[in-house]
Design an enzyme around this catalytic site. Sequence first.
Site, PDB file in Angstrom:
ATOM      1  N   SER A 188       0.832  -1.199   0.000  1.00  0.00           N
ATOM      2  CA  SER A 188       0.000   0.000   0.000  1.00  0.00           C
ATOM      3  C   SER A 188       0.877   1.263   0.000  1.00  0.00           C
ATOM      4  O   SER A 188       1.603   1.492  -0.953  1.00  0.00           O
ATOM      5  CB  SER A 188      -0.957  -0.056   1.201  1.00  0.00           C
ATOM      6  N   HIS A 393      -8.146  -5.016   0.450  1.00  0.00           N
ATOM      7  CA  HIS A 393      -6.906  -4.307   0.779  1.00  0.00           C
ATOM      8  C   HIS A 393      -6.222  -4.845   2.034  1.00  0.00           C
ATOM      9  O   HIS A 393      -5.000  -4.834   2.119  1.00  0.00           O
ATOM     10  CB  HIS A 393      -7.209  -2.812   0.939  1.00  0.00           C
TER      11      HIS A 393
END
Length: 418
Positions: A188, A393
């Site tokens: 990320s 995610h």
Amino acid sequence: MHTVVRMKLLLVLLMLDCMCASADVWEFFGPKLRSRRRSLENENAVHDYVKDLTKKYDYPLEVHKVISRQGYILTLHRLPFGRKSNATKRARPSVLLHLGMFGSPECFLFRGPQHDLPYILADAGYDMWILNNRGSTYSKAHVNLNPERDKTFWDFSFHEQGVYDLPQIIDYVLNLTRQKDLFFIGYSMGATIGHVMCSTRPEYNAKIRHFVNFAPVTDTVHILPPSYNIVFSVFPEFVKSLRAQNITELFPRRALAGNILRSLCQNGSSMQSICVASIFLIVGVDYKQFNPELFPHIFRYFPDGSSLKTAEHFIQIMSTGIFREYDYGTTGNRIMYGSDAPPKYNLSQVTAATSIYYGAGDIISTKADCEYLAKKLPNAMGLFKIPYHHFNHMDFMWATNVRQLLYDPLVNLLNKYK
Ligand SMILES: *[C@@H]1O[C@H](CO)[C@@H](O)[C@H](O)[C@H]1NC(C)=O
Ligand SMILES: *[C@@H]1O[C@H](CO)[C@@H](O)[C@H](O)[C@H]1NC(C)=O
Ligand SMILES: *[C@@H]1O[C@H](CO)[C@@H](O)[C@H](O)[C@H]1NC(C)=O
Ligand SMILES: *[C@@H]1O[C@H](CO)[C@@H](O)[C@H](O)[C@H]1NC(C)=O
Ligand SMILES: *[C@@H]1O[C@H](CO)[C@@H](O)[C@H](O)[C@H]1NC(C)=O
């Protein structure tokens, strides 16, 4: 999901987040909680869970401190070898894992050697390093600024981490291990920072043998879900009110806030389903790979602190879609950059060999974004969809089957370039 339900969930989430963001909120709950707070002050002191966890699972741990050129004292955690493979005479290639925003090393260590990436890589023959982001628990120190008092401590975003911190960390690891390059895994924001470094300090491309992207955030080409548009619309006011209270640090790790979240979301709590749904609004919905029994662990280690400016920079990127430097407004930009708009990060400069892993259920770093990134990168070797349709995610850390779905294939990939 119905919009009104979404709105309610979002409000609950914002409320929970604000509780973490400001210690002063506890005053609101009156004297009883205040005395509890005092009794918990010791608990709020940084407890080194990394040491506990590696000891529990019987892995060697080294802690390294690096003073960055801007004076920040950054912590690296290292597993120099695994349980099975310490006797190897062969050089062990170094792997540097860069955590995402609000991430802590414990997020990647608490489930143990069967599940967590650092143990798996250490056992597979790699020299494993984990970099703690500026401003998070173990990197919240500076040679002459006090993070609790000096606002300038928090005047950074992922830009400064990519331009100053990461290059210096890489030099430190390479010098210590006497290698000429290393494997870099950015999760990320960790990937974002890798791209900032490689585009602004292109000489560092040669020091990365392979740049692995887990759910990278750069240019945002996909249409954002409505929950994000709500966040974007309230965010400027949110920032203004935090700045008015001199709050520049976001979501520091605090034992009391963590304990409240843990009890709200624990097994048997009627709030648990709201906790799960709130998180899914942010990261994408994946009921099958998320085990709510992890909550009591998760909220001990997550969220971990970052700067308000980092959140602002991300929101600028996600709302404009353009991967570029922090936007100070036209006047500020003219002073800072000599142009009305902030300069873009030039992804053509990211010449390191890259691989990109994305989750089809991820609403932050989507398939479209990753395909776009792969097209921009001059040396993209692979674009991999994780073979589970709802992979979101946070599944990159905590999916029930993350090892089979992602980590084992990753070890094979690294072995290929070893
Ligand atoms: C490596 O493992 C062996 C046993 O397998 C142990 O005797 C030795 O002390 C270990 N070395 C280090 C540096 O931990
Ligand atoms: C490189 O490592 C050596 C010790 O191995 C140390 O003395 C030296 O200061 C290091 N250099 C840099 C630039 O970090
Ligand atoms: C914020 O900080 C400034 C100076 O740094 C001070 O004058 C002001 O009173 C502070 N505001 C609050 C709400 O603490
Ligand atoms: C939590 O709840 C689930 C079912 O709702 C149960 O299977 C599990 O054993 C519980 N875990 C703990 C730690 O109590
Ligand atoms: C981006 O980098 C490439 C490769 O070095 C270069 O050709 C191009 O001019 C750069 N673009 C900008 C806008 O600076």
